[in-house]
Design an enzyme around this catalytic site. Structure first.
Site, PDB file in Angstrom:
ATOM      1  N   HIS A 186      -4.093   5.979 -38.473  1.00 44.87           N
ATOM      2  CA  HIS A 186      -5.277   6.797 -38.763  1.00 44.87           C
ATOM      3  C   HIS A 186      -5.048   6.867 -40.378  1.00 44.87           C
ATOM      4  CE1 HIS A 186      -8.441   9.626 -39.139  1.00 44.87           C
ATOM      5  NE2 HIS A 186      -7.538  10.568 -39.269  1.00 44.87           N
TER       6      HIS A 186
ATOM      7  N   ARG B 251      -5.925  18.304 -46.159  1.00 40.92           N
ATOM      8  CA  ARG B 251      -5.162  17.637 -47.395  1.00 40.92           C
ATOM      9  C   ARG B 251      -6.193  18.117 -48.274  1.00 40.92           C
ATOM     10  NH1 ARG B 251      -7.403  11.294 -47.501  1.00 40.92           N
ATOM     11  NH2 ARG B 251      -8.681  11.414 -45.595  1.00 40.92           N
TER      12      ARG B 251
ATOM     13  N   ALA C 275      -6.719  27.435 -33.156  1.00 41.37           N
ATOM     14  CA  ALA C 275      -8.365  27.903 -32.954  1.00 41.37           C
ATOM     15  C   ALA C 275      -8.870  28.542 -34.284  1.00 41.37           C
ATOM     16  CB  ALA C 275      -8.540  28.658 -31.839  1.00 41.37           C
TER      17      ALA C 275
ATOM     18  N   ARG D 189      -3.062  11.512 -46.172  1.00 39.60           N
ATOM     19  CA  ARG D 189      -2.811  12.486 -45.014  1.00 39.60           C
ATOM     20  C   ARG D 189      -1.272  12.236 -45.013  1.00 39.60           C
ATOM     21  NH1 ARG D 189      -6.774   8.624 -43.214  1.00 39.60           N
ATOM     22  NH2 ARG D 189      -8.665   9.884 -42.880  1.00 39.60           N
TER      23      ARG D 189
HETATM   24  N1  LIG Z   1      -6.507  13.579 -36.905  1.00 40.00           N
HETATM   25  C1  LIG Z   1      -7.781  13.669 -37.267  1.00 40.00           C
HETATM   26  O1  LIG Z   1      -8.780  12.915 -37.131  1.00 40.00           O
HETATM   27  C2  LIG Z   1      -7.939  15.084 -38.125  1.00 40.00           C
HETATM   28  C3  LIG Z   1      -9.494  15.427 -38.152  1.00 40.00           C
HETATM   29  C4  LIG Z   1      -9.608  16.562 -38.956  1.00 40.00           C
HETATM   30  C5  LIG Z   1      -8.368  17.197 -39.258  1.00 40.00           C
HETATM   31  N2  LIG Z   1      -6.980  17.125 -39.041  1.00 40.00           N
HETATM   32  C6  LIG Z   1      -6.216  17.623 -39.479  1.00 40.00           C
HETATM   33  O2  LIG Z   1      -6.038  19.268 -38.499  1.00 40.00           O
HETATM   34  C7  LIG Z   1      -5.395  19.982 -39.375  1.00 40.00           C
HETATM   35  C8  LIG Z   1      -6.091  21.222 -39.395  1.00 40.00           C
HETATM   36  O3  LIG Z   1      -7.248  20.872 -40.339  1.00 40.00           O
HETATM   37  P1  LIG Z   1      -8.541  22.122 -40.187  1.00 40.00           P
HETATM   38  O4  LIG Z   1      -9.714  21.378 -41.050  1.00 40.00           O
HETATM   39  O5  LIG Z   1      -8.814  22.523 -39.296  1.00 40.00           O
HETATM   40  O6  LIG Z   1      -7.831  23.253 -41.400  1.00 40.00           O
HETATM   41  P2  LIG Z   1      -7.713  24.824 -41.313  1.00 40.00           P
HETATM   42  O7  LIG Z   1      -7.182  25.234 -42.770  1.00 40.00           O
HETATM   43  O8  LIG Z   1      -9.257  25.185 -41.312  1.00 40.00           O
HETATM   44  O9  LIG Z   1      -6.973  25.452 -40.172  1.00 40.00           O
HETATM   45  C9  LIG Z   1      -5.533  25.161 -40.164  1.00 40.00           C
HETATM   46  C10 LIG Z   1      -5.080  25.858 -38.882  1.00 40.00           C
HETATM   47  O10 LIG Z   1      -3.790  25.732 -38.846  1.00 40.00           O
HETATM   48  C11 LIG Z   1      -3.086  26.949 -39.014  1.00 40.00           C
HETATM   49  N3  LIG Z   1      -1.820  26.915 -39.706  1.00 40.00           N
HETATM   50  C12 LIG Z   1      -1.812  26.563 -41.164  1.00 40.00           C
HETATM   51  N4  LIG Z   1      -0.568  26.653 -41.517  1.00 40.00           N
HETATM   52  C13 LIG Z   1       0.395  27.270 -40.453  1.00 40.00           C
HETATM   53  C14 LIG Z   1       1.602  27.485 -40.278  1.00 40.00           C
HETATM   54  N5  LIG Z   1       2.505  27.409 -41.264  1.00 40.00           N
HETATM   55  N6  LIG Z   1       1.982  27.798 -39.195  1.00 40.00           N
HETATM   56  C15 LIG Z   1       1.108  27.852 -38.014  1.00 40.00           C
HETATM   57  N7  LIG Z   1      -0.005  27.652 -38.236  1.00 40.00           N
HETATM   58  C16 LIG Z   1      -0.414  27.304 -39.261  1.00 40.00           C
HETATM   59  C17 LIG Z   1      -4.206  27.925 -39.555  1.00 40.00           C
HETATM   60  O11 LIG Z   1      -3.811  29.330 -38.925  1.00 40.00           O
HETATM   61  C18 LIG Z   1      -5.295  27.546 -38.931  1.00 40.00           C
HETATM   62  O12 LIG Z   1      -5.569  27.883 -37.791  1.00 40.00           O
HETATM   63  C19 LIG Z   1      -4.938  19.432 -40.532  1.00 40.00           C
HETATM   64  O13 LIG Z   1      -3.732  18.717 -40.549  1.00 40.00           O
HETATM   65  C20 LIG Z   1      -6.150  18.257 -40.847  1.00 40.00           C
HETATM   66  O14 LIG Z   1      -5.582  17.265 -41.691  1.00 40.00           O
HETATM   67  C21 LIG Z   1      -6.977  15.937 -38.196  1.00 40.00           C
HETATM   68  O1  LIG Z   2      -9.275  12.872 -43.596  1.00 39.54           O
HETATM   69  C1  LIG Z   2      -8.822  13.881 -43.107  1.00 39.54           C
HETATM   70  O2  LIG Z   2      -8.034  14.463 -43.912  1.00 39.54           O
HETATM   71  C2  LIG Z   2      -9.203  14.504 -42.103  1.00 39.54           C
HETATM   72  C3  LIG Z   2      -9.289  13.541 -40.934  1.00 39.54           C
HETATM   73  O3  LIG Z   2      -8.182  12.738 -40.630  1.00 39.54           O
HETATM   74  C4  LIG Z   2     -10.592  12.915 -41.121  1.00 39.54           C
HETATM   75  O4  LIG Z   2     -10.419  11.359 -40.873  1.00 39.54           O
HETATM   76  O5  LIG Z   2     -11.717  13.099 -40.810  1.00 39.54           O
END
Ligand SMILES: NC(=O)c1ccc[n+]([C@@H]2O[C@H](COP(=O)([O-])OP(=O)(O)OC[C@H]3O[C@@H](n4cnc5c(N)ncnc54)[C@H](O)[C@@H]3O)[C@@H](O)[C@H]2O)c1
Ligand SMILES: O=C(O)C[C@H](O)C(=O)O
Length: 321
Positions: A178, A85, A9, A91
């Site tokens: 994805h 990333r 969160a 990814r």
């Molecule tokens: N599937 C999708 O469509 C989608 C979309 C956006 C982001 N994401 C993914 O979601 C993830 C988070 O993205 P974000 O932009 O919120 O990143 P962010 O850096 O803002 O947040 C990362 C979160 O992960 C936690 N974290 C990082 N390293 C950790 C560890 N070693 N142990 C425990 N917790 C850890 C952090 O404390 C934080 O809460 C990424 O892997 C990103 O690629 C996926």
């Molecule tokens: O592209 C990314 O790394 C984040 C996420 O998977 C997205 O598609 O927005």
């Protein structure tokens, strides 16, 4: 009424999703969960959200914590923890590092809330969904990933713009990874209920360019502003609403597929699925010849990486035993 917990969160996607999900009347409690050491941030986030709820008239209770016991009683858990990333990475480059984080939390969820529904967001999401399924020990219909739901929304926006109609008039879906091997289902694309091939002007539709735009959307946004937040956050919110309100909608998410309906098995990958309060159930559909070939390619990419990642995780576990 439901308790929803967001793991990760403190992150960009986790914090926005927590706020977006809390607006649904069926969400009684929103639990903000993070790693030990992040208590102050989570406390601040909880207070900020409560101010927002007072302004909006939202009645959701906000709790927070870093101890696994906080997961108890959760109906739905969203896992967003993990490294995002950089613009020059794919990814898939995140797979090994994030798999360790996902395994850690999946084990906690499996112990503390095995009957919850776990939505995986961490990238590469298809592979992380299999890791979460394996290490949580939960039933396959209770663990799923955001998958290509977001990509489908991105394509929907492109088509609405091209045909100059409201987004709600567009129905489309992207299945598969994805990632770079995603598969647009033109056969399932309609504008105002009319099959896209029957739309006047469809011959001018730049299909390849549109799919390239969708594929590159994440990296484009990351380059421009550091992270994708509102798109994934609201895509997550739609899925949570579908579950808590038991909407029985058919959306495209990453779920473990079975050979008898998809010809492939052993991977989590995006396919059309029925989403209910009881979980996520993939629906078999007939694909065109071209779509079938592309889907097979997508399965192969995900399967190869999933096997590598799971082997590395198992080897690491054996070393520590
Ligand atoms: N599937 C999708 O469509 C989608 C979309 C956006 C982001 N994401 C993914 O979601 C993830 C988070 O993205 P974000 O932009 O919120 O990143 P962010 O850096 O803002 O947040 C990362 C979160 O992960 C936690 N974290 C990082 N390293 C950790 C560890 N070693 N142990 C425990 N917790 C850890 C952090 O404390 C934080 O809460 C990424 O892997 C990103 O690629 C996926
Ligand atoms: O592209 C990314 O790394 C984040 C996420 O998977 C997205 O598609 O927005």
């Amino acid at each position: 009424m439901a308790k929803v917990t967001i793991i990760g969160a403190t992150g960009q996607v986790g914090s926005y999703a927590a706020h977006a999900v809390s607006q649904f009347p069926h969400v009684q409690e929103m639990c903000l969960y993070g790693r030990p050491g992040n208590e102050q941030f989570l406390d601040g986030l909880a207070h900020d959200m409560m101010d927002s709820f007072a302004a909006r008239g939202t009645n959701t209770r906000v709790t927070f914590g870093t101890h696994p016991k906080e997961l108890r009683g959760s109906d739905i858990i969203v896992l967003t923890s993990g490294v995002p990333r950089h613009p020059d990475q794919t990814r898939l480059d995140l797979a090994l590092e994030n798999a360790k984080i996902v395994r850690h939390y999946a084990e906690q969820v499996g112990r503390m809330a095995p009957d919850s529904i776990l939505l995986v967001v961490t990238n590469p999401v298809d592979i992380m969904t299999t890791v979460a399924l394996k290490y949580s020990g939960m039933m396959p219909h209770r663990v799923f990933g955001l998958g290509t739901h977001l990509d489908s929304m991105r394509l929907k926006a492109c088509l609405a713009e091209f045909f100059n109609v409201h987004v709600s008039e567009v129905h489309t879906r992207i299945i598969g990874e994805h990632g770079d091997t995603m598969v647009p289902m033109w056969s399932a694309t309609t504008i105002g209920g009319i099959q896209i091939d029957n739309m006047i002007g469809n011959d001018k539709l730049p299909r390849e360019e549109m799919i390239e735009r969708v594929k590159n959307s994440g990296s484009y946004i990351i380059k421009a502003k550091g992270a994708t937040v509102f798109g994934p956050g609201d895509a997550i919110a739609t899925l949570i609403r579908t579950i808590v309100e038991d909407e029985n909608r058919m959306l495209t998410v990453s779920t473990q597929i079975r050979r008898e309906i998809f010809g492939h098995e052993g991977v989590c990958i995006s396919v059309p699925a029925r989403i209910t309060r009881g979980g996520v159930f993939p629906i078999g559909v007939r694909l065109s010849i071209a779509e079938t070939a592309m889907f097979g390619e997508s399965v192969k990419v995900i399967k190869d990486m999933t096997e590598k990642v799971c082997a590395a995780l198992d080897a690491e576990l054996q070393q520590t035993e």
